[in-house]
Design a protein around this motif. Structure first.
Motif, PDB file in Angstrom:
ATOM      1  N   GLN A 192       0.835  -1.199   0.000  1.00  0.00           N
ATOM      2  CA  GLN A 192       0.000   0.000   0.000  1.00  0.00           C
ATOM      3  C   GLN A 192       0.876   1.258   0.000  1.00  0.00           C
ATOM      4  O   GLN A 192       1.001   1.957   1.006  1.00  0.00           O
ATOM      5  CB  GLN A 192      -0.925  -0.017   1.216  1.00  0.00           C
ATOM      6  N   SER A 193       1.488   1.534  -1.131  1.00  0.00           N
ATOM      7  CA  SER A 193       2.419   2.662  -1.207  1.00  0.00           C
ATOM      8  C   SER A 193       1.708   4.001  -0.999  1.00  0.00           C
ATOM      9  O   SER A 193       2.298   4.943  -0.457  1.00  0.00           O
ATOM     10  CB  SER A 193       3.158   2.662  -2.550  1.00  0.00           C
ATOM     11  N   ARG A 194       0.460   4.109  -1.418  1.00  0.00           N
ATOM     12  CA  ARG A 194      -0.269   5.374  -1.248  1.00  0.00           C
ATOM     13  C   ARG A 194      -0.458   5.710   0.221  1.00  0.00           C
ATOM     14  O   ARG A 194      -0.602   6.882   0.579  1.00  0.00           O
ATOM     15  CB  ARG A 194      -1.627   5.288  -1.949  1.00  0.00           C
ATOM     16  N   ASN A 195      -0.487   4.693   1.056  1.00  0.00           N
ATOM     17  CA  ASN A 195      -0.617   4.902   2.505  1.00  0.00           C
ATOM     18  C   ASN A 195       0.743   4.988   3.193  1.00  0.00           C
ATOM     19  O   ASN A 195       0.808   5.003   4.422  1.00  0.00           O
ATOM     20  CB  ASN A 195      -1.427   3.771   3.131  1.00  0.00           C
ATOM     21  N   GLY A 196       1.820   4.998   2.395  1.00  0.00           N
ATOM     22  CA  GLY A 196       3.148   5.020   2.985  1.00  0.00           C
ATOM     23  C   GLY A 196       3.524   3.712   3.646  1.00  0.00           C
ATOM     24  O   GLY A 196       4.367   3.692   4.538  1.00  0.00           O
ATOM     25  N   TYR A 197       2.876   2.608   3.212  1.00  0.00           N
ATOM     26  CA  TYR A 197       3.133   1.265   3.755  1.00  0.00           C
ATOM     27  C   TYR A 197       2.773   1.155   5.235  1.00  0.00           C
ATOM     28  O   TYR A 197       3.393   0.407   5.987  1.00  0.00           O
ATOM     29  CB  TYR A 197       4.586   0.840   3.514  1.00  0.00           C
ATOM     30  N   VAL A 198       1.748   1.899   5.626  1.00  0.00           N
ATOM     31  CA  VAL A 198       1.233   1.824   7.002  1.00  0.00           C
ATOM     32  C   VAL A 198       0.140   0.757   7.059  1.00  0.00           C
ATOM     33  O   VAL A 198      -0.789   0.761   6.241  1.00  0.00           O
ATOM     34  CB  VAL A 198       0.667   3.180   7.455  1.00  0.00           C
ATOM     35  N   ASN A 199       0.244  -0.154   8.009  1.00  0.00           N
ATOM     36  CA  ASN A 199      -0.807  -1.155   8.215  1.00  0.00           C
ATOM     37  C   ASN A 199      -2.017  -0.543   8.901  1.00  0.00           C
ATOM     38  O   ASN A 199      -1.889   0.393   9.704  1.00  0.00           O
ATOM     39  CB  ASN A 199      -0.309  -2.294   9.121  1.00  0.00           C
ATOM     40  N   GLY A 200      -3.166  -1.116   8.631  1.00  0.00           N
ATOM     41  CA  GLY A 200      -4.328  -0.848   9.448  1.00  0.00           C
ATOM     42  C   GLY A 200      -4.336  -1.793  10.629  1.00  0.00           C
ATOM     43  O   GLY A 200      -3.404  -2.584  10.823  1.00  0.00           O
ATOM     44  N   PRO A 201      -5.367  -1.762  11.458  1.00  0.00           N
ATOM     45  CA  PRO A 201      -5.470  -2.718  12.566  1.00  0.00           C
ATOM     46  C   PRO A 201      -5.456  -4.151  12.041  1.00  0.00           C
ATOM     47  O   PRO A 201      -5.960  -4.436  10.948  1.00  0.00           O
ATOM     48  CB  PRO A 201      -6.824  -2.375  13.196  1.00  0.00           C
ATOM     49  N   PHE A 202      -4.877  -5.065  12.809  1.00  0.00           N
ATOM     50  CA  PHE A 202      -4.863  -6.462  12.389  1.00  0.00           C
ATOM     51  C   PHE A 202      -4.932  -7.377  13.598  1.00  0.00           C
ATOM     52  O   PHE A 202      -4.654  -6.975  14.734  1.00  0.00           O
ATOM     53  CB  PHE A 202      -3.602  -6.772  11.563  1.00  0.00           C
ATOM     54  N   ILE A 203      -5.311  -8.632  13.320  1.00  0.00           N
ATOM     55  CA  ILE A 203      -5.325  -9.671  14.337  1.00  0.00           C
ATOM     56  C   ILE A 203      -4.641 -10.896  13.756  1.00  0.00           C
ATOM     57  O   ILE A 203      -5.008 -11.363  12.671  1.00  0.00           O
ATOM     58  CB  ILE A 203      -6.753 -10.048  14.778  1.00  0.00           C
ATOM     59  N   ALA A 204      -3.625 -11.397  14.434  1.00  0.00           N
ATOM     60  CA  ALA A 204      -2.946 -12.627  14.041  1.00  0.00           C
ATOM     61  C   ALA A 204      -3.566 -13.782  14.818  1.00  0.00           C
ATOM     62  O   ALA A 204      -3.634 -13.739  16.045  1.00  0.00           O
ATOM     63  CB  ALA A 204      -1.453 -12.530  14.335  1.00  0.00           C
ATOM     64  N   TRP A 205      -4.012 -14.801  14.084  1.00  0.00           N
ATOM     65  CA  TRP A 205      -4.679 -15.951  14.690  1.00  0.00           C
ATOM     66  C   TRP A 205      -3.894 -17.228  14.433  1.00  0.00           C
ATOM     67  O   TRP A 205      -3.400 -17.444  13.332  1.00  0.00           O
ATOM     68  CB  TRP A 205      -6.076 -16.142  14.103  1.00  0.00           C
ATOM     69  N   GLY A 206      -3.851 -18.103  15.410  1.00  0.00           N
ATOM     70  CA  GLY A 206      -3.317 -19.426  15.195  1.00  0.00           C
ATOM     71  C   GLY A 206      -4.364 -20.330  14.573  1.00  0.00           C
ATOM     72  O   GLY A 206      -4.107 -21.029  13.592  1.00  0.00           O
ATOM     73  N   ASP A 207      -5.559 -20.308  15.122  1.00  0.00           N
ATOM     74  CA  ASP A 207      -6.693 -21.054  14.599  1.00  0.00           C
ATOM     75  C   ASP A 207      -7.507 -20.094  13.737  1.00  0.00           C
ATOM     76  O   ASP A 207      -8.246 -19.254  14.255  1.00  0.00           O
ATOM     77  CB  ASP A 207      -7.532 -21.596  15.764  1.00  0.00           C
ATOM     78  N   SER A 208      -7.389 -20.237  12.421  1.00  0.00           N
ATOM     79  CA  SER A 208      -8.033 -19.275  11.516  1.00  0.00           C
ATOM     80  C   SER A 208      -9.547 -19.251  11.657  1.00  0.00           C
ATOM     81  O   SER A 208     -10.187 -18.241  11.329  1.00  0.00           O
ATOM     82  CB  SER A 208      -7.645 -19.593  10.068  1.00  0.00           C
ATOM     83  N   ALA A 209     -10.145 -20.332  12.151  1.00  0.00           N
ATOM     84  CA  ALA A 209     -11.589 -20.356  12.337  1.00  0.00           C
ATOM     85  C   ALA A 209     -12.040 -19.298  13.337  1.00  0.00           C
ATOM     86  O   ALA A 209     -13.197 -18.826  13.279  1.00  0.00           O
ATOM     87  CB  ALA A 209     -12.042 -21.741  12.796  1.00  0.00           C
ATOM     88  N   GLN A 210     -11.154 -18.908  14.228  1.00  0.00           N
ATOM     89  CA  GLN A 210     -11.503 -17.890  15.227  1.00  0.00           C
ATOM     90  C   GLN A 210     -11.789 -16.531  14.599  1.00  0.00           C
ATOM     91  O   GLN A 210     -12.562 -15.742  15.125  1.00  0.00           O
ATOM     92  CB  GLN A 210     -10.361 -17.753  16.244  1.00  0.00           C
ATOM     93  N   SER A 211     -11.133 -16.254  13.460  1.00  0.00           N
ATOM     94  CA  SER A 211     -11.345 -14.958  12.820  1.00  0.00           C
ATOM     95  C   SER A 211     -12.780 -14.803  12.354  1.00  0.00           C
ATOM     96  O   SER A 211     -13.323 -13.690  12.326  1.00  0.00           O
ATOM     97  CB  SER A 211     -10.369 -14.775  11.646  1.00  0.00           C
ATOM     98  N   HIS A 212     -13.440 -15.910  11.976  1.00  0.00           N
ATOM     99  CA  HIS A 212     -14.831 -15.843  11.547  1.00  0.00           C
ATOM    100  C   HIS A 212     -15.761 -15.583  12.730  1.00  0.00           C
ATOM    101  O   HIS A 212     -16.868 -15.069  12.554  1.00  0.00           O
ATOM    102  CB  HIS A 212     -15.234 -17.145  10.840  1.00  0.00           C
ATOM    103  N   MET A 213     -15.319 -15.940  13.923  1.00  0.00           N
ATOM    104  CA  MET A 213     -16.144 -15.765  15.112  1.00  0.00           C
ATOM    105  C   MET A 213     -16.037 -14.352  15.679  1.00  0.00           C
ATOM    106  O   MET A 213     -17.011 -13.816  16.218  1.00  0.00           O
ATOM    107  CB  MET A 213     -15.739 -16.780  16.173  1.00  0.00           C
ATOM    108  N   TYR A 214     -14.838 -13.760  15.581  1.00  0.00           N
ATOM    109  CA  TYR A 214     -14.605 -12.512  16.293  1.00  0.00           C
ATOM    110  C   TYR A 214     -14.282 -11.317  15.396  1.00  0.00           C
ATOM    111  O   TYR A 214     -14.068 -10.222  15.891  1.00  0.00           O
ATOM    112  CB  TYR A 214     -13.471 -12.709  17.289  1.00  0.00           C
ATOM    113  N   CYS A 215     -14.181 -11.533  14.063  1.00  0.00           N
ATOM    114  CA  CYS A 215     -13.932 -10.432  13.143  1.00  0.00           C
ATOM    115  C   CYS A 215     -15.098 -10.295  12.189  1.00  0.00           C
ATOM    116  O   CYS A 215     -15.838 -11.238  11.955  1.00  0.00           O
ATOM    117  CB  CYS A 215     -12.647 -10.671  12.342  1.00  0.00           C
ATOM    118  N   GLY A 216     -15.235  -9.105  11.621  1.00  0.00           N
ATOM    119  CA  GLY A 216     -16.295  -8.907  10.658  1.00  0.00           C
ATOM    120  C   GLY A 216     -17.466  -8.156  11.245  1.00  0.00           C
ATOM    121  O   GLY A 216     -17.519  -7.800  12.392  1.00  0.00           O
TER     122      GLY A 216
END
Length: 304
Positions: free
Chosen positions: A280-304
């Motif tokens: 994302q060069s237009r953003n100066g390579y700044v990340n937005g908020p993120f969550i790293a998950w070990g069990d990817s199924a958890q992202s469907h439960m708590y994100c979105g």
């Protein structure tokens, strides 16, 4: 003082740039991705050796216009990494932390990239490093179409190396030791979320209210603090479950750890549950908020 050899002297056999059949239309095959990850691991090790040499002789700490700090070790490690990548992948652009900071200080906009590029953080966890901590890392990642397809995270003070391509591995190895043999690598995998509750990782030196609010929604059994990209790797090897970060980070802070975690079966997603996208060069390579998950199924439960 030990001096690392020129980049071409440690190139793993068979790992020549002609092997990288990358294209903007698709990601390289699994064997090539694993070989690339091992090669990035070699570069990160030698850069880590330069950092340890700076520790032995002493180093100076400088301030960037944004108030963050960097040291002689950051500069020397990045110079080595850039030279090594240029020697083997001369046509692939590189976005590196100190190089990007120099552009910003000169009033230049962030350098654009193509569909294929490298992201480099020569010394992640500089604040921990300057205070005598041991959890700082060297991070190198290869990005194709916005996704980290190979990466290496090396913690030189602890001789710990993690790599991720199509698969994820770890080993214990000193900066200038001979390249590890096949049997020296240990395959790593994330774990299914424990029924008794999650182990959450947080930054030792960075915290924010939104991150704490997110954690309050989860069934947390234990909280641990650590620095740098080690957090991604702890999850990748099945020793923790989640690492949320709503405070500011840069793409070079996360890409290599993201590559290792994805290769181990985990995921790094935004608030809506979509995979983190790089370049994302237009953003100066700044990340937005993120969550790293070990069990990817958890992202469907708590994100979105």
């Amino acid at each position: 003082m030990l001096t690392p050899p020129p980049p071409h002297d440690y190139m793993p056999k068979g790992m020549i740039r002609d092997h990288l059949q990358w294209s903007a239309a698709g990601v390289a095959g699994s064997e090539v991705r694993d070989e690339l990850a091992r090669h990035l691991g070699e570069i990160s090790r030698y850069a880590g050796g330069l950092i340890l040499e700076a520790v032995k002789r002493g180093f100076s700490v400088y301030r960037k216009p944004d108030g963050s700090s960097y040291t002689d070790a950051d500069v020397e490690a990045e110079r080595f990494i850039l030279e090594a990548l240029a020697a083997h992948f001369p046509n692939i652009p590189v976005i590196a932390e100190e190089q990007s900071a120099a552009r910003a200080e000169a009033g230049e906009s962030a350098a654009p990239v193509s569909d294929i590029f490298f992201l480099v953080d020569p010394l992640d966890g500089t604040r921990d490093f300057t205070s005598g901590g041991l959890e700082y890392t060297v991070n190198i990642a290869a990005i194709v179409n916005g996704a980290p397809v190979a990466g290496a995270v090396y913690a030189p003070a602890n001789d710990l190396l993690w790599i991720g391509g199509a698969h994820a591995y770890t080993t214990t190895i000193a900066p200038y030791a001979a390249p590890p043999e096949f049997e020296d690598w240990r395959a790593i995998h994330t774990r299914i979320a424990p029924q008794e509750g999650l182990t959450a990782l947080g930054s030792r030196r960075h915290g924010d209210g939104r991150t704490q609010e997110f954690l309050a929604r989860l069934p947390i059994r234990k909280r641990l603090s650590t620095s740098s990209s080690v957090k991604f790797c702890v999850i990748a090897q099945g020793e923790a479950d989640v690492y949320p970060r709503f405070g500011p980070t840069m793409e070079w802070d996360t890409a290599a750890g993201d590559a290792v975690l994805r290769a181990a079966g985990g995921s790094v997603v935004d608030e809506k549950g979509f995979s983190l996208v790089y370049g994302q060069s237009r953003n100066g390579y700044v990340n937005g908020p993120f969550i790293a998950w070990g069990d990817s199924a958890q992202s469907h439960m708590y994100c979105g």
